[in-house]
Design a protein around this motif. Structure first.
Motif, PDB file in Angstrom:
ATOM      1  N   UNK A  91       1.154  -1.276  -0.160  1.00  0.00           N
ATOM      2  CA  UNK A  91      -0.111  -0.354   0.007  1.00  0.00           C
ATOM      3  C   UNK A  91       0.513   1.143   0.268  1.00  0.00           C
ATOM      4  N   UNK A  92       0.317   2.523   0.434  1.00  0.00           N
ATOM      5  CA  UNK A  92       1.307   3.416   0.122  1.00  0.00           C
ATOM      6  C   UNK A  92       0.235   4.195   1.528  1.00  0.00           C
ATOM      7  N   UNK A  93       1.249   5.157   1.856  1.00  0.00           N
ATOM      8  CA  UNK A  93       0.936   5.591   3.146  1.00  0.00           C
ATOM      9  C   UNK A  93       0.474   7.320   2.440  1.00  0.00           C
ATOM     10  N   UNK A  94      -0.910   7.530   3.455  1.00  0.00           N
ATOM     11  CA  UNK A  94      -1.670   8.704   2.892  1.00  0.00           C
ATOM     12  C   UNK A  94      -1.879   9.671   4.540  1.00  0.00           C
ATOM     13  N   UNK A  95      -1.230  11.094   3.365  1.00  0.00           N
ATOM     14  CA  UNK A  95      -1.182  12.337   4.745  1.00  0.00           C
ATOM     15  C   UNK A  95      -2.766  12.618   5.211  1.00  0.00           C
ATOM     16  N   UNK A  96      -3.031  13.282   6.336  1.00  0.00           N
ATOM     17  CA  UNK A  96      -4.759  13.990   6.125  1.00  0.00           C
ATOM     18  C   UNK A  96      -4.451  15.030   6.975  1.00  0.00           C
ATOM     19  N   UNK A  97      -4.877  15.922   6.592  1.00  0.00           N
ATOM     20  CA  UNK A  97      -4.357  17.241   6.983  1.00  0.00           C
ATOM     21  C   UNK A  97      -5.624  17.719   8.174  1.00  0.00           C
ATOM     22  N   UNK A  98      -5.672  18.692   8.861  1.00  0.00           N
ATOM     23  CA  UNK A  98      -6.687  18.922  10.190  1.00  0.00           C
ATOM     24  C   UNK A  98      -8.118  19.565   9.264  1.00  0.00           C
ATOM     25  N   UNK A  99      -7.526  20.245   8.396  1.00  0.00           N
ATOM     26  CA  UNK A  99      -8.699  20.946   7.156  1.00  0.00           C
ATOM     27  C   UNK A  99      -9.308  19.948   6.358  1.00  0.00           C
ATOM     28  N   UNK A 100      -8.713  18.935   5.904  1.00  0.00           N
ATOM     29  CA  UNK A 100      -8.889  18.157   5.247  1.00  0.00           C
ATOM     30  C   UNK A 100     -10.823  17.664   5.971  1.00  0.00           C
ATOM     31  N   UNK A 101     -11.287  17.205   5.003  1.00  0.00           N
ATOM     32  CA  UNK A 101     -12.849  16.855   5.450  1.00  0.00           C
ATOM     33  C   UNK A 101     -12.806  15.249   6.404  1.00  0.00           C
ATOM     34  N   UNK A 102     -13.849  15.017   7.503  1.00  0.00           N
ATOM     35  CA  UNK A 102     -13.267  14.033   8.190  1.00  0.00           C
ATOM     36  C   UNK A 102     -13.591  12.453   6.935  1.00  0.00           C
ATOM     37  N   UNK A 103     -13.964  13.199   6.215  1.00  0.00           N
ATOM     38  CA  UNK A 103     -14.104  11.460   6.151  1.00  0.00           C
ATOM     39  C   UNK A 103     -13.122  11.773   4.548  1.00  0.00           C
ATOM     40  N   UNK A 104     -11.915  12.669   4.475  1.00  0.00           N
ATOM     41  CA  UNK A 104     -10.691  12.111   3.863  1.00  0.00           C
ATOM     42  C   UNK A 104     -10.221  11.108   4.631  1.00  0.00           C
ATOM     43  N   UNK A 105     -10.464   9.969   3.783  1.00  0.00           N
ATOM     44  CA  UNK A 105      -9.295   8.821   4.517  1.00  0.00           C
ATOM     45  C   UNK A 105      -9.581   7.698   3.060  1.00  0.00           C
ATOM     46  N   UNK A 106      -8.362   7.068   2.909  1.00  0.00           N
ATOM     47  CA  UNK A 106      -7.858   5.916   1.959  1.00  0.00           C
ATOM     48  C   UNK A 106      -8.530   5.151   2.092  1.00  0.00           C
ATOM     49  N   UNK A 107      -9.091   4.807   0.814  1.00  0.00           N
ATOM     50  CA  UNK A 107      -9.931   3.296   0.929  1.00  0.00           C
ATOM     51  C   UNK A 107      -8.197   1.964   1.668  1.00  0.00           C
ATOM     52  N   UNK A 108      -9.142   1.092   2.917  1.00  0.00           N
ATOM     53  CA  UNK A 108      -8.513   0.750   3.352  1.00  0.00           C
ATOM     54  C   UNK A 108      -7.614  -0.415   2.189  1.00  0.00           C
ATOM     55  N   UNK A 109      -8.534  -0.961   1.236  1.00  0.00           N
ATOM     56  CA  UNK A 109      -7.322  -1.505   0.676  1.00  0.00           C
ATOM     57  C   UNK A 109      -5.282  -1.262   0.526  1.00  0.00           C
ATOM     58  N   UNK A 110      -5.309   0.484   0.380  1.00  0.00           N
ATOM     59  CA  UNK A 110      -4.574   0.845   0.263  1.00  0.00           C
ATOM     60  C   UNK A 110      -3.291   1.459   2.247  1.00  0.00           C
ATOM     61  N   UNK A 111      -4.114   0.431   2.082  1.00  0.00           N
ATOM     62  CA  UNK A 111      -2.808   0.262   4.055  1.00  0.00           C
ATOM     63  C   UNK A 111      -1.662  -1.089   3.809  1.00  0.00           C
ATOM     64  N   UNK A 112      -0.563  -0.479   4.573  1.00  0.00           N
ATOM     65  CA  UNK A 112       0.483  -0.907   3.929  1.00  0.00           C
ATOM     66  C   UNK A 112       0.292  -2.131   4.854  1.00  0.00           C
ATOM     67  N   UNK A 113       1.220  -3.042   4.368  1.00  0.00           N
ATOM     68  CA  UNK A 113       1.534  -5.199   5.073  1.00  0.00           C
ATOM     69  C   UNK A 113       2.353  -4.942   6.174  1.00  0.00           C
ATOM     70  N   UNK A 114       3.042  -3.839   6.043  1.00  0.00           N
ATOM     71  CA  UNK A 114       3.847  -3.826   7.188  1.00  0.00           C
ATOM     72  C   UNK A 114       4.785  -2.190   7.075  1.00  0.00           C
TER      73      UNK A 114
END
Length: 234
Positions: free
Chosen positions: A2-25
């Motif tokens: 996967x690829x790590x995603x960065x969230x900023x406080x100004x981003x909307x509460x729903x600004x999460x990537x799909x969970x399938x993008x999570x790292x395996x390690x």
């Protein structure tokens, strides 16, 4: 991978990537940053994501695969615990000392140097509690808080966060009463996050993250009553 995603406080509460993008390690690390507002926390949990980070670190968001869950009807109570329940050694209460439960859960355990339940986390989840989204289940003995657990409820899913015990079997008895309560309220699923022998002994099992998230999409949307939590017979 996967690829790590960065969230900023100004981003909307729903600004999460799909969970399938999570790292395996490390397993399940999905995003960094953001904040712990009630809106972002509820958005995260309903997507199968939870915060877990040490004090002084940026907020880290996780969605491990597989996911440890307990279907309430699959609860297993050992013979020895049944004997303890029959003695009724604890006064079980709900939501009378939420912050105290969190603080107790934050105390370092054996072979554990620190805790991830920082003052920031306590403040965030206490706000969720005051809004009716987070609950504590408590075991009292002789007027003292001796065990318990807390977590977040959305729709018909309860997301367990942590538990503690100062007296043998205190948290186990509280957990059984909690399961009886959510069964009475027709909850569909208890999220236990990652595998531990303690929770597996109660009947929790691992399921694929995809199956877990599919269930959340349905069960988190089911209307839930706002009535008081109370203990059920066990």
């Amino acid at each position: 991978m996967g690829k790590l995603h960065f969230i900023f406080p100004r981003d909307p509460p729903s600004a999460f990537p799909p969970v399938g993008n999570a790292l395996t390690e490390p397993n399940g690390l999905l995003a960094v940053g953001g904040d712990l507002t009630p809106e972002r926390l509820l958005s995260a949990y309903s997507r199968g994501i939870f915060p877990w980070f040490n004090e002084g670190e940026p907020i880290l968001w996780w969605s491990p695969d597989p996911r440890l869950v307990l279907f309430p009807g699959e609860l297993h109570v050992s013979r020895s615990l049944r004997k303890t329940l029959a003695r009724n050694p604890f006064d079980i209460r709900f939501n009378t000392a939420f912050k105290d439960v969190m603080i107790a859960c934050a105390q370092p355990r054996k072979k554990q140097a620190g805790t991830w339940i920082s003052e920031q986390m306590v403040a965030a989840y206490h706000t969720l509690h005051t809004l009716g989204h987070a609950h504590s289940i408590e075991a009292w003995q002789n007027g003292q808080l001796v065990g318990g657990m807390y977590g977040v409820a959305i729709g018909k899913v309860f997301f367990c966060e942590s538990m503690f015990a100062r007296v043998t079997d205190a948290s186990k008895v509280a957990f059984v009463h909690f399961i009886q309560h959510v069964m009475a309220k027709k909850y569909k699923l208890i999220d236990c996050q990652v595998a531990t022998e303690h929770l597996i002994s109660f009947g929790a099992r691992e399921i694929p993250r995809s199956e877990f998230v599919t269930g959340l999409r349905e069960w988190c949307l089911i209307s839930n009553d706002s009535g008081p939590w109370h203990c059920c017979p066990v």
